[in-house]
Enzyme design. Structure first.
Site, PDB file in Angstrom:
ATOM      1  N   GLY A 136      44.830  17.431   0.899  1.00  0.00           N
ATOM      2  CA  GLY A 136      43.976  18.460   0.295  1.00  0.00           C
ATOM      3  C   GLY A 136      42.783  18.127  -0.311  1.00  0.00           C
ATOM      4  O   GLY A 136      41.892  19.062  -0.763  1.00  0.00           O
ATOM      5  N   ASP A 149      43.502  17.158  -5.189  1.00  0.00           N
ATOM      6  CA  ASP A 149      42.858  18.605  -5.083  1.00  0.00           C
ATOM      7  C   ASP A 149      43.212  19.414  -6.128  1.00  0.00           C
ATOM      8  O   ASP A 149      42.544  19.991  -6.995  1.00  0.00           O
ATOM      9  CB  ASP A 149      43.161  19.384  -3.876  1.00  0.00           C
ATOM     10  CG  ASP A 149      44.754  19.169  -3.323  1.00  0.00           C
ATOM     11  OD1 ASP A 149      45.480  18.665  -4.289  1.00  0.00           O
ATOM     12  OD2 ASP A 149      45.096  19.788  -2.375  1.00  0.00           O
ATOM     13  N   ASP A 156      49.625  20.729 -10.194  1.00  0.00           N
ATOM     14  CA  ASP A 156      50.736  21.943 -10.384  1.00  0.00           C
ATOM     15  C   ASP A 156      51.811  21.534 -11.117  1.00  0.00           C
ATOM     16  O   ASP A 156      51.776  21.591 -12.345  1.00  0.00           O
ATOM     17  CB  ASP A 156      50.926  22.152  -8.811  1.00  0.00           C
ATOM     18  CG  ASP A 156      51.872  23.429  -8.662  1.00  0.00           C
ATOM     19  OD1 ASP A 156      52.202  23.939  -9.709  1.00  0.00           O
ATOM     20  OD2 ASP A 156      52.387  23.628  -7.769  1.00  0.00           O
ATOM     21  N   SER A 157      52.913  20.774 -10.456  1.00  0.00           N
ATOM     22  CA  SER A 157      54.046  20.226 -11.332  1.00  0.00           C
ATOM     23  C   SER A 157      53.695  19.134 -11.981  1.00  0.00           C
ATOM     24  O   SER A 157      54.216  18.731 -12.948  1.00  0.00           O
ATOM     25  CB  SER A 157      55.176  20.034 -10.389  1.00  0.00           C
ATOM     26  OG  SER A 157      54.969  19.018  -9.521  1.00  0.00           O
ATOM     27  N   GLY A 158      52.467  18.220 -11.315  1.00  0.00           N
ATOM     28  CA  GLY A 158      52.431  17.025 -12.049  1.00  0.00           C
ATOM     29  C   GLY A 158      52.998  16.016 -11.409  1.00  0.00           C
ATOM     30  O   GLY A 158      52.587  14.710 -11.569  1.00  0.00           O
ATOM     31  N   THR A 189      53.123  14.710  -8.266  1.00  0.00           N
ATOM     32  CA  THR A 189      52.283  13.740  -7.395  1.00  0.00           C
ATOM     33  C   THR A 189      51.453  12.683  -8.351  1.00  0.00           C
ATOM     34  O   THR A 189      51.473  11.590  -7.979  1.00  0.00           O
ATOM     35  CB  THR A 189      51.425  14.604  -6.597  1.00  0.00           C
ATOM     36  OG1 THR A 189      52.099  15.483  -5.796  1.00  0.00           O
ATOM     37  CG2 THR A 189      50.662  13.762  -5.510  1.00  0.00           C
ATOM     38  N   LYS A 230      46.452  24.058 -12.500  1.00  0.00           N
ATOM     39  CA  LYS A 230      47.070  25.472 -12.818  1.00  0.00           C
ATOM     40  C   LYS A 230      47.478  25.431 -14.307  1.00  0.00           C
ATOM     41  O   LYS A 230      47.936  24.715 -14.659  1.00  0.00           O
ATOM     42  CB  LYS A 230      48.465  25.750 -12.125  1.00  0.00           C
ATOM     43  CG  LYS A 230      48.129  25.795 -10.363  1.00  0.00           C
ATOM     44  CD  LYS A 230      49.208  26.146  -9.867  1.00  0.00           C
ATOM     45  CE  LYS A 230      48.838  26.221  -8.182  1.00  0.00           C
ATOM     46  NZ  LYS A 230      50.023  26.448  -7.286  1.00  0.00           N
ATOM     47  N   ASP A 246      45.651  23.966   1.435  1.00  0.00           N
ATOM     48  CA  ASP A 246      46.142  24.673   2.660  1.00  0.00           C
ATOM     49  C   ASP A 246      47.341  25.353   2.471  1.00  0.00           C
ATOM     50  O   ASP A 246      48.323  25.402   1.304  1.00  0.00           O
ATOM     51  CB  ASP A 246      46.707  23.588   3.889  1.00  0.00           C
ATOM     52  CG  ASP A 246      47.847  22.816   3.302  1.00  0.00           C
ATOM     53  OD1 ASP A 246      48.102  22.222   2.396  1.00  0.00           O
ATOM     54  OD2 ASP A 246      48.858  22.942   4.153  1.00  0.00           O
TER      55      ASP A 246
HETATM   56  P1  IMP Z   1      52.254  18.667  -7.875  1.00  0.00           P
HETATM   57  O1  IMP Z   1      52.818  17.278  -7.550  1.00  0.00           O
HETATM   58  O2  IMP Z   1      53.286  19.908  -8.029  1.00  0.00           O
HETATM   59  O3  IMP Z   1      51.415  18.379  -9.034  1.00  0.00           O
HETATM   60  O4  IMP Z   1      51.472  19.126  -6.789  1.00  0.00           O
HETATM   61  C1  IMP Z   1      50.286  18.565  -6.272  1.00  0.00           C
HETATM   62  C2  IMP Z   1      50.053  18.971  -4.737  1.00  0.00           C
HETATM   63  O5  IMP Z   1      50.764  20.136  -4.342  1.00  0.00           O
HETATM   64  C3  IMP Z   1      48.636  18.620  -4.538  1.00  0.00           C
HETATM   65  O6  IMP Z   1      48.131  17.942  -4.032  1.00  0.00           O
HETATM   66  C4  IMP Z   1      48.622  19.982  -3.440  1.00  0.00           C
HETATM   67  O7  IMP Z   1      48.451  19.380  -2.256  1.00  0.00           O
HETATM   68  C5  IMP Z   1      49.797  20.766  -3.402  1.00  0.00           C
HETATM   69  N1  IMP Z   1      49.640  22.188  -4.135  1.00  0.00           N
HETATM   70  C6  IMP Z   1      49.929  22.349  -5.472  1.00  0.00           C
HETATM   71  N2  IMP Z   1      49.581  23.574  -5.620  1.00  0.00           N
HETATM   72  C7  IMP Z   1      49.107  24.189  -4.570  1.00  0.00           C
HETATM   73  C8  IMP Z   1      48.267  25.357  -4.099  1.00  0.00           C
HETATM   74  O8  IMP Z   1      48.295  26.375  -4.974  1.00  0.00           O
HETATM   75  N3  IMP Z   1      47.797  25.487  -2.814  1.00  0.00           N
HETATM   76  C9  IMP Z   1      47.915  24.263  -1.894  1.00  0.00           C
HETATM   77  N4  IMP Z   1      48.537  23.281  -2.195  1.00  0.00           N
HETATM   78  C10 IMP Z   1      48.993  23.287  -3.662  1.00  0.00           C
HETATM   79 MG    MG Z   2      47.919  17.300  -2.108  1.00  0.00          MG
END
Ligand code: IMP
Ligand code: MG
Length: 174
Positions: free
Chosen positions: A40, A96, A99-101, A103, A127, A155
């Site tokens: 992303g 990119d 979101d949940s953190g 990654t 977010k 995506d």
């Molecule tokens: P996390 O690990 O939940 O913080 O998510 C991070 C990864 O989830 C990002 O690198 C994105 O690839 C994917 N992601 C999270 N939210 C979205 C969204 O709203 N649209 C597309 N990809 C997302």
């Molecule tokens: Mg990603």
């Protein structure tokens, strides 16, 4: 449409100035390594690094958390090898969206074991949800509503990455 392309470009210009200023403070002999989280972040990466002063290394790491048509995250999984040679370097992780953190947390923990001099994170989007806001992140482009977004590299099922603007996905297919 949530964030039009002109606004994205303007904000990346500001982020570039901010990061460049911090990098210049490190001094001339410090080595900097960008670690971008694929897929992303590819568009953001391309636009941001052209605003940063060289020389710096750019590496990419594939991480999966929303496989296929999922709009809810699964446990993040590193799909490619992390760079092994970050010891003694300053690392900036680029993603990119926060979101949940999970990654960023996973990547930071794995990189920290390799003993870099510093680790900073930079995301284009964050977010407005407690998990994302609570996650340490040094550079944030935009805080956005807690909705699923696509475009500018982001995506849904690998679709819509080519949209130049960031858009909310209204009704994801089941
Ligand atoms: P996390 O690990 O939940 O913080 O998510 C991070 C990864 O989830 C990002 O690198 C994105 O690839 C994917 N992601 C999270 N939210 C979205 C969204 O709203 N649209 C597309 N990809 C997302
Ligand atoms: Mg990603």
């Amino acid at each position: 449409m949530l964030i039009p392309r002109a606004e994205i470009a303007r904000r990346i210009g500001d982020l570039g100035v901010e990061i460049a200023r911090d990098l210049e403070r490190l001094g001339p002999d410090e080595e900097v390594e960008i670690v971008a989280i694929l897929t992303g972040s590819f568009m953001f990466l391309a636009d941001l690094i052209r605003r940063l002063p060289g020389p710096l290394r750019v590496r990419m790491v594939a991480v999966s958390s929303y496989p296929g048509r999922a709009t809810k995250p699964r446990p993040a999984e590193i799909l490619s090898r992390l760079p092994d040679d970050v010891a003694g370097r300053h690392v900036i992780v680029i993603d990119d969206i926060l979101d949940s953190g999970q990654t960023l947390r996973l990547i930071r923990a794995e990189l920290a074991r390799r003993r870099p001099k510093s680790i900073r994170a930079c995301v284009l989007l964050r977010k407005r949800r407690s998990a994302a806001m609570a996650e340490p992140c040094e550079y944030v482009g935009f805080d956005i509503p807690d909705e699923f977004v696509v475009g500018y590299g982001l995506d849904f099922d690998d679709l819509y990455r080519n949209l130049p603007d960031i858009c909310t996905l209204r009704s994801p297919a089941p």
